[in-house]
Design an enzyme around this catalytic site. Structure first.
Site, PDB file in Angstrom:
ATOM      1  N   CYS A   1      -8.698  -0.308  18.296  1.00 39.25           N
ATOM      2  CA  CYS A   1      -8.933  -1.618  17.681  1.00 39.25           C
ATOM      3  C   CYS A   1      -8.472  -2.739  18.601  1.00 39.25           C
ATOM      4  O   CYS A   1      -9.120  -3.792  18.693  1.00 39.25           O
ATOM      5  CB  CYS A   1      -8.220  -1.703  16.334  1.00 39.25           C
ATOM      6  SG  CYS A   1      -6.451  -1.315  16.398  1.00 39.25           S
ATOM      7  N   THR A   2      -7.371  -2.511  19.321  1.00 36.53           N
ATOM      8  CA  THR A   2      -6.834  -3.549  20.200  1.00 36.53           C
ATOM      9  C   THR A   2      -7.715  -3.752  21.422  1.00 36.53           C
ATOM     10  O   THR A   2      -7.965  -4.893  21.844  1.00 36.53           O
ATOM     11  CB  THR A   2      -5.394  -3.201  20.610  1.00 36.53           C
ATOM     12  OG1 THR A   2      -4.599  -3.033  19.426  1.00 36.53           O
ATOM     13  CG2 THR A   2      -4.785  -4.293  21.472  1.00 36.53           C
TER      14      THR A   2
ATOM     15  N   ARG B   1       9.250   4.095  16.583  1.00 35.83           N
ATOM     16  CA  ARG B   1       8.415   4.296  15.394  1.00 35.83           C
ATOM     17  C   ARG B   1       9.092   5.181  14.354  1.00 35.83           C
ATOM     18  O   ARG B   1       8.531   5.418  13.280  1.00 35.83           O
ATOM     19  CB  ARG B   1       7.063   4.885  15.792  1.00 35.83           C
ATOM     20  CG  ARG B   1       6.249   3.962  16.671  1.00 35.83           C
ATOM     21  CD  ARG B   1       4.806   4.379  16.728  1.00 35.83           C
ATOM     22  NE  ARG B   1       4.107   3.766  17.846  1.00 35.83           N
ATOM     23  CZ  ARG B   1       2.789   3.668  17.939  1.00 35.83           C
ATOM     24  NH1 ARG B   1       2.029   4.137  16.975  1.00 35.83           N
ATOM     25  NH2 ARG B   1       2.219   3.107  18.992  1.00 35.83           N
TER      26      ARG B   1
ATOM     27  N   ILE C   1      -9.537   4.748   8.553  1.00 34.22           N
ATOM     28  CA  ILE C   1     -10.765   4.410   9.277  1.00 34.22           C
ATOM     29  C   ILE C   1     -11.978   5.064   8.631  1.00 34.22           C
ATOM     30  O   ILE C   1     -13.014   4.421   8.429  1.00 34.22           O
ATOM     31  CB  ILE C   1     -10.654   4.783  10.765  1.00 34.22           C
ATOM     32  CG1 ILE C   1      -9.531   3.982  11.431  1.00 34.22           C
ATOM     33  CG2 ILE C   1     -11.988   4.538  11.475  1.00 34.22           C
ATOM     34  CD1 ILE C   1      -9.688   2.469  11.340  1.00 34.22           C
TER      35      ILE C   1
END
EC number: 1.2.1.12
Length: 335
Positions: free
Chosen positions: A153-154, A198, A13
């Site tokens: 972002c979502t 993850r 970012i």
């Protein structure tokens, strides 16, 4: 006068925020400092060559403890404690907290102690004075908001769509699935991770995991608090994600009405934030797209009048990085 910002954390970012500022040609924001624990030469190399967004279209120069990407030298430091950064000396208006580490208000406020006037966190932030999705609620910013979250972002993809559709037909309740590109916190091969999903190799499986993005819409649009939830499936692509939102409308509607509401908003008050497409696009087509959200018109479905399904794409790196700049400028205008 341009808003002076310092970037703390020159990762995905942080680098894209700087690149978005340069590539857009905007002059209302100036990056005066970068803080990252990596070597200056390494940071310059990773800025110059990017596997997702391609080579930076300008020249990148390193001289001592500075990087120049076309607008003069930017001071680079390697300080672990944000409270010790030279914000006061450099006249920093907004500290862009992009490390992914200092994501609570208390931790991010260390930038204030260092002399920054305000802080913008590039993630959801516990206890933030305000969570902002630019284009949806940035006008709520006031002088009292010192530590602000730019959400995720979502959430930046979902909130513009949710606002338009709630205003148009009302949202009784809804559930979002984000089909999300893998990110830097996922391993290339199986390894230890607190989230066992993850822990698995990012590029080898579709991976169910969690997201708070849908619930966070309630922080941005209080009228939708408690009405949305969601989940995430990480997929083996390096960038660009998509939200699949299903909701119960408060009244009967149609595919045509839903799409017309989106087109109107994307052409007027949300231009540059919300886009739309009627082409048979796939995810790669939205790589390096600066919109927060690009609505796919031919994917809209309506069942029995009130059950609605919509799809909207987002470059989870580039769109969000552009909004960081927008929000920082809005904060800088507060004085």
């Amino acid at each position: 006068m341009s808003v002076k910002v310092a970037i703390n954390g020159f990762g995905r970012i942080g680098r894209n925020v700087l690149r978005a500022i340069i590539e857009s040609g905007r002059t209302d924001i100036e990056v005066v400092a970068i803080n990252d624990l990596g070597p200056v030469e390494t940071n310059a190399h990773l800025f110059r060559f990017d596997s997702v967004h391609g080579r930076f279209p300008g020249e990148v120069k390193v001289a001592g403890d500075t990087i120049d990407v076309g607008r003069g030298p930017i001071k680079v430091t390697a300080v672990r404690n944000p409270a010790e950064l030279p914000h006061k000396e450099l006249g920093v208006d907004i500290a862009l907290e992009c490390t992914g580490i200092f994501t609570s208000r208390d931790k991010a406020a260390a930038h204030l102690a260092a002399g920054a006037k305000r802080v913008l966190v590039s993630a959801p932030a516990d206890g933030a004075d305000l969570t902002v999705v630019y284009g949806v609620n940035h006008e709520k910013l006031t002088n009292e908001h010192l530590v602000v979250s730019n959400a995720s972002c979502t959430t930046n993809c979902l909130a513009p769509v949710a606002k338009v559709l709630n205003d148009a037909v009302g949202i009784e309740k809804g559930f979002m699935t984000t089909i999300h590109a893998y990110t830097g916190d996922q391993p290339t091969l199986d390894t230890m991770h607190k989230d066992l999903y993850r822990a698995r190799a990012a590029a080898m499986s579709m991976i169910p995991t969690s997201t708070g993005a849908a619930k966070a819409v309630g922080l941005v649009l209080p009228e939708l608090a408690g009405k949305l939830d969601g989940t995430s499936i990480r997929v083996p692509t390096p960038n660009v994600s998509v939200i699949d939102l299903k909701f119960v409308a408060k009244r009967a509607t149609s595919k045509e009405e839903i799409n017309e509401a989106i087109i109107a908003a994307a052409s007027q008050q949300l231009k540059g934030i919300l886009g739309f497409t009627d082409q048979p696009n796939v995810s790669i087509d939205f790589n390096h797209n600066p919109n927060s959200s690009t609505f796919h018109l031919d994917q809209t479905k309506v069942m029995e009048g009130t059950l609605v399904r919509v799809l909207s794409w987002y470059d989870n790196e580039w769109g969000f990085s552009n909004r960081m700049s927008d929000t920082a400028v809005a904060m800088g205008k507060l004085g």
